[in-house]
Design a protein around this motif. Structure first.
Motif, short mmCIF file in Angstrom:
data_model
loop_
_atom_site.label_atom_id
_atom_site.label_comp_id
_atom_site.label_asym_id
_atom_site.label_seq_id
_atom_site.Cartn_x
_atom_site.Cartn_y
_atom_site.Cartn_z
N GLY A 165 1.92 44.28 -40.81
CA GLY A 165 1.08 45.46 -41.00
C GLY A 165 0.71 46.17 -39.72
N GLY A 166 1.27 45.73 -38.57
CA GLY A 166 0.96 46.37 -37.30
C GLY A 166 1.57 47.76 -37.18
N ASP A 167 1.02 48.58 -36.29
CA ASP A 167 1.56 49.91 -36.02
C ASP A 167 1.50 50.18 -34.52
OD1 ASP A 167 -1.09 50.70 -35.40
OD2 ASP A 167 -1.45 51.34 -37.46
N VAL A 168 1.80 51.42 -34.12
CA VAL A 168 1.90 51.74 -32.70
C VAL A 168 0.60 51.47 -31.95
CG1 VAL A 168 3.76 53.39 -32.95
CG2 VAL A 168 1.41 54.16 -33.23
N ASP A 169 -0.54 51.54 -32.65
CA ASP A 169 -1.82 51.27 -32.00
C ASP A 169 -2.01 49.80 -31.68
OD1 ASP A 169 -2.55 53.95 -32.09
OD2 ASP A 169 -3.47 53.76 -34.07
N ASP A 170 -1.12 48.95 -32.22
CA ASP A 170 -1.24 47.51 -32.01
C ASP A 170 -0.34 47.01 -30.88
OD1 ASP A 170 -3.05 47.20 -34.12
OD2 ASP A 170 -1.42 47.17 -35.57
N SER A 171 0.23 47.93 -30.10
CA SER A 171 1.06 47.54 -28.96
C SER A 171 0.18 46.94 -27.86
CB SER A 171 1.82 48.75 -28.42
OG SER A 171 2.55 48.40 -27.27
N VAL A 172 0.46 45.68 -27.49
CA VAL A 172 -0.37 44.99 -26.51
C VAL A 172 0.39 44.61 -25.25
CG1 VAL A 172 -1.95 44.06 -28.25
CG2 VAL A 172 0.08 42.74 -27.61
N ALA A 173 1.73 44.69 -25.30
CA ALA A 173 2.52 44.24 -24.14
C ALA A 173 3.90 44.87 -24.20
CB ALA A 173 2.62 42.71 -24.14
N HIS A 174 4.63 44.73 -23.10
CA HIS A 174 6.02 45.16 -23.03
C HIS A 174 6.88 43.97 -22.61
CE1 HIS A 174 5.01 49.38 -23.52
NE2 HIS A 174 4.08 49.26 -22.58
N PHE A 175 8.02 43.83 -23.28
CA PHE A 175 8.92 42.72 -22.96
C PHE A 175 9.24 42.72 -21.47
CE2 PHE A 175 13.26 41.21 -22.23
CZ PHE A 175 13.11 39.89 -22.65
N GLU A 176 9.15 41.54 -20.85
CA GLU A 176 9.37 41.41 -19.41
C GLU A 176 10.69 40.69 -19.11
OE1 GLU A 176 8.25 41.64 -15.22
OE2 GLU A 176 7.50 42.66 -17.02
N ARG A 177 10.81 39.44 -19.54
CA ARG A 177 12.03 38.67 -19.27
C ARG A 177 12.10 37.48 -20.22
NH1 ARG A 177 8.65 37.94 -14.81
NH2 ARG A 177 7.84 35.82 -14.51
N ASP A 178 13.31 36.89 -20.27
CA ASP A 178 13.53 35.75 -21.14
C ASP A 178 14.34 34.71 -20.40
OD1 ASP A 178 16.61 35.96 -22.04
OD2 ASP A 178 15.76 37.98 -21.85
N VAL A 179 14.46 33.53 -20.99
CA VAL A 179 15.44 32.55 -20.55
C VAL A 179 16.69 32.82 -21.38
CG1 VAL A 179 15.98 30.11 -20.27
CG2 VAL A 179 13.60 30.88 -20.10
N PRO A 180 17.76 33.31 -20.76
CA PRO A 180 18.94 33.72 -21.55
C PRO A 180 19.46 32.58 -22.42
CG PRO A 180 19.14 34.45 -19.27
CD PRO A 180 17.96 33.54 -19.32
N ILE A 181 19.85 32.93 -23.64
CA ILE A 181 20.45 31.97 -24.55
C ILE A 181 21.95 32.20 -24.59
CG2 ILE A 181 20.63 31.28 -26.98
CD1 ILE A 181 17.68 31.61 -27.25
N HIS A 182 22.71 31.13 -24.41
CA HIS A 182 24.17 31.20 -24.44
C HIS A 182 24.64 30.89 -25.85
CE1 HIS A 182 24.21 31.45 -20.06
NE2 HIS A 182 23.33 30.46 -20.06
N PHE A 183 25.31 31.86 -26.47
CA PHE A 183 25.76 31.70 -27.84
C PHE A 183 27.22 31.25 -27.87
CE2 PHE A 183 22.34 34.88 -28.05
CZ PHE A 183 21.52 34.25 -28.98
N SER A 184 27.48 30.17 -28.57
CA SER A 184 28.83 29.62 -28.68
C SER A 184 28.83 28.58 -29.80
CB SER A 184 29.26 28.96 -27.37
OG SER A 184 30.46 28.26 -27.53
N ASP A 185 29.98 28.44 -30.44
CA ASP A 185 30.11 27.41 -31.46
C ASP A 185 30.38 26.04 -30.85
OD1 ASP A 185 29.72 29.22 -33.51
OD2 ASP A 185 31.85 29.68 -33.70
N ASN A 186 30.58 26.01 -29.53
CA ASN A 186 30.91 24.76 -28.85
C ASN A 186 29.84 24.41 -27.83
OD1 ASN A 186 33.53 24.57 -30.14
ND2 ASN A 186 34.18 26.22 -28.76
N GLY A 187 29.58 23.10 -27.66
CA GLY A 187 28.67 22.65 -26.62
C GLY A 187 27.21 22.87 -26.96
N ILE A 188 26.34 22.35 -26.07
CA ILE A 188 24.89 22.50 -26.22
C ILE A 188 24.31 22.90 -24.86
CG2 ILE A 188 24.48 21.03 -28.24
CD1 ILE A 188 24.07 18.67 -26.37
N PRO A 189 24.59 24.14 -24.41
CA PRO A 189 24.22 24.54 -23.06
C PRO A 189 22.75 24.93 -22.88
CG PRO A 189 25.31 26.35 -24.16
CD PRO A 189 25.37 25.18 -25.11
N ASN A 190 22.01 25.12 -23.97
CA ASN A 190 20.64 25.65 -23.88
C ASN A 190 19.60 24.53 -23.93
OD1 ASN A 190 21.41 28.61 -24.18
ND2 ASN A 190 22.26 27.75 -26.07
N GLU A 191 18.46 24.79 -23.28
CA GLU A 191 17.34 23.85 -23.32
C GLU A 191 16.08 24.45 -23.93
OE1 GLU A 191 17.20 20.52 -20.03
OE2 GLU A 191 17.22 22.49 -19.08
#
Length: 576
Positions: free
Chosen positions: A179-205
């Motif tokens: 139910g939020g709208d534009v008046d409910d904006s409290v922050a701006h995305f800054e950064r993330d820990v990149p996620i590696h997408f693949s059907d093989n391996g388990i590279p993410n923590e």
């Protein structure tokens, strides 16, 4: 399990997914690991597989203490119906084969959902999300490691990161789907820990991201029902309880099952496609979360953050470890209390002020007339709890409440601050359950002995079941011998009241009924004006007595200026 054994099992479980890329292996072992991964590919990619971990093997629900690889599936099926069943044993090189234990845990999914509310100031546990994402949970407000004036919202990657560049980087509280709208904006995305997408391996923590808080947005540092964090820790032990405050579940807790869990999860891509990400070093727990709790900070019994919740099923919850989250994102707690909040010398007033931050959030709700299941209506006033327009306590001179305070006031104050529970709730519970008599016990139908049926015997001042006290205090060693001590009984009762916070929000009649009946359940008995189940079933006498003693606390504190505890509803309602 010995550390050497656990490390061997951890390498073996990771070799199943990563093959030669598994860390910590020699050249010969890497070749063997690659062969192991190739030979296991068929059953590892089966749609029923949910993850792999390490632990000890259970037979007929009994721990055999035999080290094993745990294979987690959504549902156990007859062996003859499986095309690619997991092997009974797994071997890496010349080492002894390791047994496999197959465990049913349901289908694990990222936990975002669609229902919540708006709240200012911000605090942990609220609905939050990027405008392009489903709602998750605001984990914490943290600061930059290098700039103490930069404040961020911490949550999951799949909660805060915009799906693609075509979406703006606004973070709303409450989330758009809530139910939020534009008046409910409290922050701006800054950064993330990149996620590696693949059907093989388990590279993410980890699944984690931060958003820069707008400068005019106010926030609280305390977690409702938990209080201020003392720090973060990488120490995670199987069998211990953890807790969190989530957007959907509120305050809830569960026990750690597996501290070395590997899994693959499905993510939504920028064009609606499904992407697979493999994760290692996760922590698997008994279920204590629901969709919408993604991003909640997971806290241990000592109030140290240990993880960030990210996924779950109907049967389990999964979190990633907090230390790599903080390291990758270069963040710190706003106030690291590990140096200032010591259990032996914490100032009562300052500690209660920190914990009050979480409780004060609910006062606006409790001050308004409300009820449940078409019950009577009630509200919190400076004089006590008003029910259908009247504040009623015990008739005549106060006896029971002053008597309990005279005997147990220091213990009640200590438990109140330790668990963040208002003083009156603990005292009213003592009065209702035992009348302040420290030698009362009650054996329920079906009781055989303390060891065989600890869930059938209630002990001492707060009449806590032995099994409940063990869970609330996170100790299987708790026995009747411990609970006959007033200090242990009061701590166990206070811990249980806090444990039920997600159901009760510390609303006095709800606290009374949840404590008595184990939860909030509807009861339509004509003699039960509260319409919540309590014992005897069909009656409302238990909640009636609890509210009477609760109001007597207000009357007593009003007659004794300066004696009222700092962490109490009376103090908060009367500005003392």
């Amino acid at each position: 399990m010995k550390l050497r054994t656990r490390n061997h099992l951890r390498k073996l479980s990771q070799a199943l997914f990563d093959g030669a890329a598994t860390k910590g292996l020699g050249k010969e072992q890497r070749e063997m690991a690659e062969q192991l991964s190739l030979s296991a590919a068929d059953w590892l990619t089966d749609s029923s597989l949910q993850g792999v971990g390490v632990g000890t093997k259970f037979t007929a629900n009994v721990d055999t203490a035999e080290p094993c690889i745990k294979v987690y599936v959504d549902k156990k099926r007859p062996l003859e119906t499986l095309q690619n069943p997991a092997p009974r044993k797994i071997q890496l090189g010349s080492d002894e084969p390791v047994p496999v234990d197959v465990i049913e845990i349901g289908e694990i999914k990222l936990q975002s959902a669609r229902y919540a509310y708006k709240q200012r100031p911000l605090h942990a546990g609220l609905s939050v999300a990027s405008t392009s994402r489903f709602p998750g949970t605001l984990g914490l407000v943290v600061r930059s490691k290098h700039d103490p004036v930069q404040h961020f919202i911490l949550s999951n990657y799949h909660v805060l990161k915009p799906l693609s560049r075509k979406f703006n980087d606004d973070i709303w509280q409450q989330a758009r789907q809530d139910g939020g709208d534009v008046d409910d904006s409290v922050a701006h995305f800054e950064r993330d820990v990149p996620i590696h997408f693949s059907d093989n391996g388990i590279p993410n923590e980890v699944d984690a991201a931060v958003a820069r808080l707008k400068p005019d947005i106010h926030f609280l540092t305390s977690i409702p029902g938990i209080g201020p964090l003392r720090g973060i820790t990488g120490i995670i032990r199987e069998g211990r309880f953890v807790q969190m405050v989530g957007r959907t579940s509120g305050l809830s807790r569960g026990r750690i099952i597996d501290a070395d869990f590997q899994t693959r999860l499905s993510y939504q891509g920028p064009r609606g496609e499904r992407l697979t990400a493999g994760f290692r070093n996760l922590v698997l727990c008994q279920p204590y979360t629901r969709p919408g709790d993604s991003g909640a900070v997971v806290v241990n019994a000592s109030k140290f953050a240990v993880g960030l919740h990210m996924a779950g099923s109907d049967q389990v919850s999964v979190f990633c470890r907090i230390k790599p989250v903080f390291d990758h994102l270069n963040i710190k707690l706003l106030h690291d209390l590990s140096e200032t909040l010591q259990s032996d010398n914490t100032d009562e007033q300052s500690a209660s002020e920190q914990i009050n931050a979480g409780i004060n959030v609910q006062l606006d709700v409790l001050r308004r007339s409300h009820g449940i299941f078409d019950s009577v209506s009630w509200r919190l006033t400076p004089q006590g709890l008003e029910v259908n327009g009247a504040v009623t306590g015990s008739p005549g001179e106060l006896i029971t409440v002053p008597g309990v305070i005279a005997q147990f006031d220091p213990l009640i104050r200590q438990a109140s601050i330790e668990f963040g529970v208002p003083y009156e709730l603990i005292l009213a519970c003592i009065c209702t359950e035992s009348g302040g008599k420290p030698d009362v016990s009650r054996e329920e139908p079906g009781f055989r002995s303390d060891s065989q049926t600890p869930h059938r015997v209630s002990v001492e001042l707060m009449q806590t079941l032995i099994s409940t006290a063990r869970e609330a205090l996170d100790s299987h060693a708790v026995s009747r011998t411990h609970l006959i001590r007033p200090d242990v009984s009061i701590r166990a009762g206070a811990a249980y009241i806090r444990q039920q916070y997600s159901m009760t929000q510390f609303d006095p009649p709800k606290v009374a009924c949840a404590y008595n009946a184990g939860g909030i359940y509807q009861n339509r008995g004509s003699k039960n004006r509260w319409k919540m189940r309590q014992y005897p079933v069909g009656m409302g006498t238990h909640a009636d007595r609890f509210v009477m003693w609760f109001n007597d606390c207000f009357r007593y504190f009003a007659s004794q200026p300066g004696m009222n505890p700092p962490l109490s509803f009376y103090t908060m309602m009367n500005g003392n």
